[in-house]
Structures are given as structure tokens and as C-alpha cells.
Design an enzyme around this catalytic site. Structure first.
Site, PDB file in Angstrom:
ATOM      1  N   ASP A  67      13.196  10.214 -10.573  1.00 48.06           N
ATOM      2  CA  ASP A  67      13.489  10.144  -9.135  1.00 48.06           C
ATOM      3  C   ASP A  67      14.979  10.261  -8.846  1.00 48.06           C
ATOM      4  OD1 ASP A  67      13.998   7.679 -10.320  1.00 48.06           O
ATOM      5  OD2 ASP A  67      12.319   6.691  -9.360  1.00 48.06           O
ATOM      6  N   ASN A 135       7.145  -4.932  -7.322  1.00 51.30           N
ATOM      7  CA  ASN A 135       5.957  -4.711  -6.479  1.00 51.30           C
ATOM      8  C   ASN A 135       4.961  -3.760  -7.140  1.00 51.30           C
ATOM      9  OD1 ASN A 135       7.205  -2.253  -6.268  1.00 51.30           O
ATOM     10  ND2 ASN A 135       7.519  -2.312  -4.058  1.00 51.30           N
ATOM     11  N   HIS A 137       5.661  -0.776  -8.482  1.00 53.63           N
ATOM     12  CA  HIS A 137       5.901   0.669  -8.397  1.00 53.63           C
ATOM     13  C   HIS A 137       6.286   1.257  -9.745  1.00 53.63           C
ATOM     14  CE1 HIS A 137      10.425   0.100  -7.095  1.00 53.63           C
ATOM     15  NE2 HIS A 137      10.358   0.283  -8.398  1.00 53.63           N
ATOM     16  N   GLU A 142       5.662   3.618  -4.261  1.00 50.69           N
ATOM     17  CA  GLU A 142       5.513   2.266  -3.733  1.00 50.69           C
ATOM     18  C   GLU A 142       4.032   1.935  -3.525  1.00 50.69           C
ATOM     19  OE1 GLU A 142       8.094   0.659  -4.074  1.00 50.69           O
ATOM     20  OE2 GLU A 142       9.738   1.111  -2.713  1.00 50.69           O
TER      21      GLU A 142
HETATM   22  C1  F6R Z   1      13.853   4.193 -11.833  1.00 51.89           C
HETATM   23  C2  F6R Z   1      12.556   3.963 -11.252  1.00 51.89           C
HETATM   24  C3  F6R Z   1      12.059   2.594 -10.884  1.00 51.89           C
HETATM   25  C4  F6R Z   1      12.522   1.479 -11.815  1.00 51.89           C
HETATM   26  C5  F6R Z   1      12.017   0.131 -11.321  1.00 51.89           C
HETATM   27  C6  F6R Z   1      12.493  -1.004 -12.195  1.00 51.89           C
HETATM   28  O1  F6R Z   1      14.056   5.575 -12.098  1.00 51.89           O
HETATM   29  O2  F6R Z   1      11.879   4.897 -11.049  1.00 51.89           O
HETATM   30  O3  F6R Z   1      10.656   2.625 -10.862  1.00 51.89           O
HETATM   31  O4  F6R Z   1      12.059   1.738 -13.105  1.00 51.89           O
HETATM   32  O5  F6R Z   1      12.439  -0.084 -10.008  1.00 51.89           O
HETATM   33  O6  F6R Z   1      13.872  -1.109 -12.103  1.00 51.89           O
HETATM   34  P1  F6R Z   1      14.693  -2.124 -13.011  1.00 51.89           P
HETATM   35  O7  F6R Z   1      14.568  -1.625 -14.408  1.00 51.89           O
HETATM   36  O8  F6R Z   1      16.098  -2.019 -12.498  1.00 51.89           O
HETATM   37  O9  F6R Z   1      14.092  -3.460 -12.811  1.00 51.89           O
END
Ligand code: F6R
Length: 262
Positions: A67, A135, A137, A142
Site C-alpha cells: 500500500d 482492527n 486489517h 479496513e
Molecule cells: C502496512 C500495512 C498495514 C500494517 C498494519 C500493522 O503496509 O499494510 O496493514 O501492516 O497496520 O502495522 P504495525 O506493524 O505498525 O503495527
């Protein structure tokens, strides 16, 4: 889905790196799917260290990140392109031209379609690294995202915006939209490798692994993936019910692998 409860966050990174090493050894021109965020940083450090020790070469590897924020130039310090360059790419021998992230500038609808086509043209993703949002994702899919979705624009939830605000200073523009691979895109990766560490992820891990398959927890879609591996540390795995079973499967898998290589 294989669930591995590692002994520590460090072991999560090592086991993740083992999967990537095995893939690149068997297929030097592998297509890697990569993630940003806090969780994969230890994995990237482990990969950098193995590269520096001559164990691993990325010279033929191609990569696609999950992303990118809409509205940030690639050289913006909070862009995911900037993150990847600094956390991984500039420390290894990957050809920067073989690294791809969605383009957060320009027409996001066209960019998303183009990204999906680029992944297809590369022959699909061999191994997709994933983190997990509190959450549930994966990527920026989301809750309530279509479980069959392709790369597209997503509106970030207030919870995700709050979680990620730690990377932005108070007077800095924080994008509220992102281009993300869809859950369908992630599902098409030949292997999905999700890493989660820390107690803040425990509830999401529980829902993803042992909860119902539901768009309310997008990561639960990995229950349908033919080759998903979930590696968690003890804190992130704390709410899982079937600990003993996961440990037994891990021991037997290790044994089988040893016999295979003898
Ligand atoms: C990042 C992404 C997100 C993260 C998720 C966890 O490219 O796509 O899904 O993997 O938000 O983030 P952290 O590792 O910072 O807790």
C-alpha cells in the site's frame, strides 16, 4: 493456516526471514510482496544482516508493496516508498527499478488498476509479507472490505488514523486515503506470511485465526488461503485457545523438514 507461536519478537523476525531465504534460494527471481509499519522492521533488519553475511542475494528479486498513502510524493518522509528505501532497499542489492509501490500521486483509480496489472504481468506474488492492524486489517483493507477486492483506494478508519498518527508530527498533513492491494490480490499470492507482535495485536490475532471468517476482521480471509503462515510472539498469541496444538504442529513440521533435508 499454519500458526507458529515464536518465543520472542526476535524469533518472529528470524522465522519470517527463514521463509524468505528458502524462497529466494529456490527461486532467485522471486516476486516478494512487502509491508510497512513497525512489525516488519525487525524482519528487514534480519534480511539485511543475512545479505551482509552473504547468505542472501536480492539481485534478481522483484517486489510489490501492499500500500501507499494517497497524496504523498515518493520522497515524502512519511511515504511508504521512503520507508522501504530507508528500512530495506538501500541496504541490500535489490535493483530499485524492480521495486514497486502504488503511486500515491496522480489519478488513484488509474494507479490502482495499473498496479494490479503490474502484479499480474510479473507472474503474481510468490510470498506476501503482512502485518496486522489492531482492527484486523491487512494492507489497508479496513473492516467491511470486500473479501474479493482488488487494488483500490480505501478510506482509513479513525482507529487506523490514530494508530498511524505516531509517525506524523502534529502540524503535518496525514492522508486519510490509501491505495492498497485488495484482499483478493493478497489471496492470489502463492504464500501469505503474516507477522504479529505485542499484546495490542492479541485480540486481532484471535479473531483472525480462531474467529469466524468475516469482513469485520479482514485478516480472517487468510483462513481461506491455501498456504498462509501466521507467526506471532507470545504476547500477540496470548488469547489463542489451541496453543498446545500449534506447538505440536510446529514441532512435527520441523521434524518433517529435517527428515526431508537429511
Ligand atoms: C502496512 C500495512 C498495514 C500494517 C498494519 C500493522 O503496509 O499494510 O496493514 O501492516 O497496520 O502495522 P504495525 O506493524 O505498525 O503495527
Amino acid at each position: 493456516m499454519q500458526v507458529v507461536i515464536a518465543e520472542s519478537a526476535q524469533e518472529v523476525a528470524q522465522l519470517g526471514a527463514d521463509h524468505i531465504c528458502r524462497l529466494i534460494k529456490n527461486k532467485p527471481a522471486a516476486v516478494l510482496g512487502l509491508a510497512t509499519g513497525s512489525t516488519p522492521i525487525a524482519l528487514y533488519q534480519e534480511l539485511i544482516s543475512r545479505f551482509q553475511h552473504g547468505i542472501l542475494s536480492f539481485s534478481q528479486v522483484r517486489s510489490f508493496n501492499l500500500d501507499e498513502y494517497v497524496g504523498l510524493e515518493p520522497d515524502h518522509p512519511q511515504s511508504y516508498r521512503h520507508f522501504m528505501n530507508h528500512q530495506l532497499f538501500k541496504h541490500i542489492n535489490i535493483n530499485l527499478q524492480n521495486t514497486h509501490l502504488p503511486d500515491g500521486t496522480g489519478d488513484p483509480v488509474l494507479q490502482a488498476e495499473r498496479y494490479e496489472a503490474q502484479i499480474r504481468e510479473a507472474g503474481g506474488i510468490d510470498l506476501q509479507v503482512l502485518g496486522l492492524g489492531r482492527n484486523g486489517h491487512i494492507g489497508f483493507n479496513e473492516p467491511c472490505s470486500s473479501l474479493g477486492s482488488a487494488t483500490r483506494i480505501k478510506t482509513l478508519t479513525p482507529e487506523t488514523l490514530r494508530d498511524n498518527s505516531r509517525f506524523f508530527s502534529s502540524d503535518e498533513f496525514q492522508p486519510t486515503l490509501a491505495i492498497t492491494m485488495g484482499i483478493g490480490t493478497i489471496h492470489r499470492a502463492r504464500k501469505a506470511l503474516l507477522l504479529a507482535t505485542g499484546k495490542a495485536k492479541a485480540e486481532a490475532v484471535k479473531q483472525m485465526v480462531e474467529g469466524p471468517l468475516s469482513a469485520s476482521c479482514p485478516a480472517s480471509a487468510l483462513q481461506m488461503h491455501p498456504h498462509a503462515v501466521v507467526v506471532v510472539d507470545p504476547e500477540a498469541g496470548a488469547l489463542l485457545t489451541h496453543h498446545d496444538y500449534y506447538h505440536r504442529v510446529r514441532a512435527e513440521t520441523d521434524l518433517l523438514a529435517m527428515e526431508h533435508y537429511q
